[in-house]
Motif scaffolding. Structure first.
Motif, PDB file in Angstrom:
ATOM      1  N   THR A  57       0.628  -1.077   0.097  1.00  0.00           N
ATOM      2  CA  THR A  57      -0.214  -0.132   0.120  1.00  0.00           C
ATOM      3  C   THR A  57       1.185   1.438  -0.363  1.00  0.00           C
ATOM      4  O   THR A  57       1.587   1.183   0.319  1.00  0.00           O
ATOM      5  CB  THR A  57      -0.992  -0.086   1.584  1.00  0.00           C
ATOM      6  N   ILE A  58       0.345   2.048  -0.408  1.00  0.00           N
ATOM      7  CA  ILE A  58       1.311   3.530  -0.829  1.00  0.00           C
ATOM      8  C   ILE A  58      -0.324   4.653  -0.037  1.00  0.00           C
ATOM      9  O   ILE A  58      -0.760   4.774  -1.233  1.00  0.00           O
ATOM     10  CB  ILE A  58       2.410   3.624  -2.438  1.00  0.00           C
ATOM     11  N   ASP A  59       0.347   4.991   1.009  1.00  0.00           N
ATOM     12  CA  ASP A  59      -0.472   6.035   1.136  1.00  0.00           C
ATOM     13  C   ASP A  59      -0.215   7.839   1.613  1.00  0.00           C
ATOM     14  O   ASP A  59       0.938   7.648   1.291  1.00  0.00           O
ATOM     15  CB  ASP A  59      -1.260   6.253   1.998  1.00  0.00           C
ATOM     16  N   GLY A  60      -0.686   8.353   1.534  1.00  0.00           N
ATOM     17  CA  GLY A  60      -0.127  10.063   0.621  1.00  0.00           C
ATOM     18  C   GLY A  60      -0.795  11.117   0.385  1.00  0.00           C
ATOM     19  O   GLY A  60      -1.830  10.573   0.131  1.00  0.00           O
ATOM     20  N   THR A  61      -0.569  12.800   0.809  1.00  0.00           N
ATOM     21  CA  THR A  61      -0.977  13.786   0.255  1.00  0.00           C
ATOM     22  C   THR A  61      -1.001  13.919  -0.527  1.00  0.00           C
ATOM     23  O   THR A  61      -0.072  13.138  -1.808  1.00  0.00           O
ATOM     24  CB  THR A  61      -0.809  15.004   1.220  1.00  0.00           C
ATOM     25  N   SER A  62      -1.362  14.877  -1.640  1.00  0.00           N
ATOM     26  CA  SER A  62      -1.489  14.340  -3.796  1.00  0.00           C
ATOM     27  C   SER A  62      -0.951  15.550  -3.622  1.00  0.00           C
ATOM     28  O   SER A  62      -0.198  16.377  -2.988  1.00  0.00           O
ATOM     29  CB  SER A  62      -2.984  15.227  -3.882  1.00  0.00           C
ATOM     30  N   GLY A  63       0.552  14.671  -4.302  1.00  0.00           N
ATOM     31  CA  GLY A  63       1.298  15.537  -5.449  1.00  0.00           C
ATOM     32  C   GLY A  63       2.826  15.460  -4.636  1.00  0.00           C
ATOM     33  O   GLY A  63       3.373  15.567  -5.074  1.00  0.00           O
TER      34      GLY A  63
ATOM     35  N   ARG B 188      -5.524   6.634  -0.112  1.00  0.00           N
ATOM     36  CA  ARG B 188      -5.221   7.659   1.482  1.00  0.00           C
ATOM     37  C   ARG B 188      -5.315   6.334   2.340  1.00  0.00           C
ATOM     38  O   ARG B 188      -4.949   7.202   3.284  1.00  0.00           O
ATOM     39  CB  ARG B 188      -6.751   8.560   1.862  1.00  0.00           C
ATOM     40  N   ASP B 189      -6.412   5.558   2.070  1.00  0.00           N
ATOM     41  CA  ASP B 189      -6.432   4.971   3.101  1.00  0.00           C
ATOM     42  C   ASP B 189      -6.292   3.072   2.951  1.00  0.00           C
ATOM     43  O   ASP B 189      -7.013   2.092   3.529  1.00  0.00           O
ATOM     44  CB  ASP B 189      -8.145   4.782   3.608  1.00  0.00           C
ATOM     45  N   MET B 190      -5.659   3.210   1.975  1.00  0.00           N
ATOM     46  CA  MET B 190      -4.966   1.280   1.842  1.00  0.00           C
ATOM     47  C   MET B 190      -4.571   0.821   2.619  1.00  0.00           C
ATOM     48  O   MET B 190      -4.881   0.197   2.849  1.00  0.00           O
ATOM     49  CB  MET B 190      -3.863   2.024   0.526  1.00  0.00           C
ATOM     50  N   GLY B 191      -3.889   1.449   3.325  1.00  0.00           N
ATOM     51  CA  GLY B 191      -3.400   0.820   4.694  1.00  0.00           C
ATOM     52  C   GLY B 191      -3.915   0.954   5.372  1.00  0.00           C
ATOM     53  O   GLY B 191      -3.791  -0.560   6.683  1.00  0.00           O
ATOM     54  N   THR B 192      -4.374   2.105   6.287  1.00  0.00           N
ATOM     55  CA  THR B 192      -5.625   1.271   7.459  1.00  0.00           C
ATOM     56  C   THR B 192      -6.776   0.849   7.123  1.00  0.00           C
ATOM     57  O   THR B 192      -7.227  -0.139   8.507  1.00  0.00           O
ATOM     58  CB  THR B 192      -5.554   3.063   7.672  1.00  0.00           C
ATOM     59  N   VAL B 193      -7.489   1.157   5.974  1.00  0.00           N
ATOM     60  CA  VAL B 193      -8.588   0.616   6.176  1.00  0.00           C
ATOM     61  C   VAL B 193      -9.246  -0.720   4.542  1.00  0.00           C
ATOM     62  O   VAL B 193      -9.529  -1.318   4.943  1.00  0.00           O
ATOM     63  CB  VAL B 193      -9.795   1.639   5.427  1.00  0.00           C
TER      64      VAL B 193
ATOM     65  N   GLU C 184       1.097  -6.734   3.361  1.00  0.00           N
ATOM     66  CA  GLU C 184       2.240  -7.311   3.756  1.00  0.00           C
ATOM     67  C   GLU C 184       3.663  -5.467   3.746  1.00  0.00           C
ATOM     68  O   GLU C 184       4.601  -5.538   4.463  1.00  0.00           O
ATOM     69  CB  GLU C 184       3.302  -7.980   2.571  1.00  0.00           C
ATOM     70  N   ILE C 185       3.380  -4.975   2.573  1.00  0.00           N
ATOM     71  CA  ILE C 185       4.115  -3.099   2.856  1.00  0.00           C
ATOM     72  C   ILE C 185       3.148  -2.262   2.608  1.00  0.00           C
ATOM     73  O   ILE C 185       2.884  -2.288   2.403  1.00  0.00           O
ATOM     74  CB  ILE C 185       5.193  -3.629   1.614  1.00  0.00           C
ATOM     75  N   LYS C 186       3.775  -1.243   4.284  1.00  0.00           N
ATOM     76  CA  LYS C 186       2.686  -0.454   3.688  1.00  0.00           C
ATOM     77  C   LYS C 186       3.518   0.996   3.923  1.00  0.00           C
ATOM     78  O   LYS C 186       4.926   1.525   4.716  1.00  0.00           O
ATOM     79  CB  LYS C 186       2.185  -0.229   5.120  1.00  0.00           C
ATOM     80  N   LEU C 187       3.264   1.563   3.415  1.00  0.00           N
ATOM     81  CA  LEU C 187       4.410   2.672   2.724  1.00  0.00           C
ATOM     82  C   LEU C 187       3.523   4.275   2.957  1.00  0.00           C
ATOM     83  O   LEU C 187       2.266   3.802   2.174  1.00  0.00           O
ATOM     84  CB  LEU C 187       5.249   2.982   1.489  1.00  0.00           C
ATOM     85  N   TYR C 188       4.441   5.039   3.286  1.00  0.00           N
ATOM     86  CA  TYR C 188       3.432   6.173   3.696  1.00  0.00           C
ATOM     87  C   TYR C 188       4.457   7.999   3.472  1.00  0.00           C
ATOM     88  O   TYR C 188       5.221   7.707   3.872  1.00  0.00           O
ATOM     89  CB  TYR C 188       2.860   6.712   5.422  1.00  0.00           C
ATOM     90  N   LEU C 189       3.599   8.234   2.030  1.00  0.00           N
ATOM     91  CA  LEU C 189       5.074   9.373   1.840  1.00  0.00           C
ATOM     92  C   LEU C 189       4.124  11.299   1.920  1.00  0.00           C
ATOM     93  O   LEU C 189       2.826  11.287   2.483  1.00  0.00           O
ATOM     94  CB  LEU C 189       4.980   9.650   0.235  1.00  0.00           C
ATOM     95  N   THR C 190       5.216  11.050   2.134  1.00  0.00           N
ATOM     96  CA  THR C 190       4.689  13.279   3.053  1.00  0.00           C
ATOM     97  C   THR C 190       5.768  14.286   2.077  1.00  0.00           C
ATOM     98  O   THR C 190       6.709  13.649   1.688  1.00  0.00           O
ATOM     99  CB  THR C 190       5.207  13.361   4.444  1.00  0.00           C
ATOM    100  N   ALA C 191       5.637  15.026   2.153  1.00  0.00           N
ATOM    101  CA  ALA C 191       6.006  16.326   1.908  1.00  0.00           C
ATOM    102  C   ALA C 191       5.107  17.311   1.893  1.00  0.00           C
ATOM    103  O   ALA C 191       4.252  17.447   1.901  1.00  0.00           O
ATOM    104  CB  ALA C 191       6.459  16.315   0.031  1.00  0.00           C
ATOM    105  N   SER C 192       6.072  19.096   2.405  1.00  0.00           N
ATOM    106  CA  SER C 192       5.420  19.740   2.596  1.00  0.00           C
ATOM    107  C   SER C 192       4.398  20.580   1.363  1.00  0.00           C
ATOM    108  O   SER C 192       4.751  20.029   0.367  1.00  0.00           O
ATOM    109  CB  SER C 192       6.440  20.221   2.767  1.00  0.00           C
ATOM    110  N   ALA C 193       3.116  21.402   1.358  1.00  0.00           N
ATOM    111  CA  ALA C 193       2.408  22.160   0.524  1.00  0.00           C
ATOM    112  C   ALA C 193       2.688  22.663  -0.467  1.00  0.00           C
ATOM    113  O   ALA C 193       2.963  22.076  -1.865  1.00  0.00           O
ATOM    114  CB  ALA C 193       1.058  22.609   1.225  1.00  0.00           C
TER     115      ALA C 193
END
Ligand code: DC
Length: 223
Positions: A9-15, A127-132, A138-147
């Motif tokens: 799973t790959i979750d995170g904000t847009s862009g 947005r909710d692939m790993g949580t819901v 097996e692998i959950k990724l959460y990507l972030t970066a400033s707006a």
């Protein structure tokens, strides 16, 4: 359900680079792709096309239950029409994030998303692939970066397509969408407890892709 089918799973904000990472992983694993944002965007497109009020829960759920969308390669096809360019606009993204706050709409789209998990495996972007949707992935990724950084990347991408964009406006759109995605009651955007959080603000996306691929090999999800 995902016990024998590997899911990443790959979750995170847009862009934030989720799409690029997801495509890279699809190419390097041969797994299927779930672009869950495209499902929300297709629903937004269909709702606008049908003239539905964006707070008409019953009508939105009825549409979500029978959503006539198909994914053909990289194309999004709605009632036989290729709507890929139309659904990639910020306007459609705004409508998608508005109707995505409705818990009944999210519930109606759940089974359709889970059904993407088939062999040899799945890369699930959202947005909710790993949580819901895939809590046993097996692998959950959460990507972030400033707006600001995400807005700069978006403007650069638009410029390369010959589209001019105002950085202040793009930043405001991104922040407004973040606000809705992060603070909604149902399935808000947040890292799963067991997610690997990667801040891509100052990382080259190719580095991120290579790091994640090493992890996939380490976990023996692919040969
Ligand atoms: O990933 P995207 O930008 O294509 O998503 C568009 C909108 O859809 C996003 O702002 C919120 C919603 N969305 C969601 O609520 N849950 C998902 N799993 C994917 C997208």
């Amino acid at each position: 359900m995902s016990t024998s089918i590997p899911v990443i799973t790959i979750d995170g904000t847009s862009g934030v680079g989720k799409g690029t990472l997801a495509q890279f992983l699809v190419q390097n694993t041969g797994f299927h792709l779930l672009d869950s944002g495209a499902i929300y965007r297709a629903l937004a497109f269909g709702a606008v096309k049908a003239g539905l009020a964006l707070d008409d829960v019953a009508e939105l759920v009825a549409l979500a239950n029978t959503l006539p969308v198909k994914f053909e390669g990289t194309s999004i096809v709605y009632e036989g029409e290729d709507i890929t360019p139309q659904v990639r606009t910020e306007d459609v993204a705004g409508v998608a994030s508005t109707i995505a706050v409705i818990s009944e709409v999210r519930a109606a789209l759940l089974a359709r998303q889970k059904a993407f998990a088939t062999l040899p495996g799945l890369i699930a972007d959202g947005r909710d692939m790993g949580t819901v949707v895939f809590p046993n992935a097996e692998i959950k990724l959460y990507l972030t970066a400033s707006a600001e950084i995400r807005a700069q990347r978006r403007v650069k991408q638009l410029k390369s397509q010959g589209v001019s964009a105002n950085i202040a406006q793009v930043t405001r759109d991104i922040e407004a969408r973040d606000e809705r995605d992060l603070n909604r009651k149902t399935a808000p955007l947040k890292p799963a407890d067991d997610a690997i959080v990667i801040d891509t603000s100052h990382l080259d996306i190719n580095e991120v892709c290579q790091k994640v691929l090493s992890l996939v090999v380490e976990k023996v999800l692919i040969a």
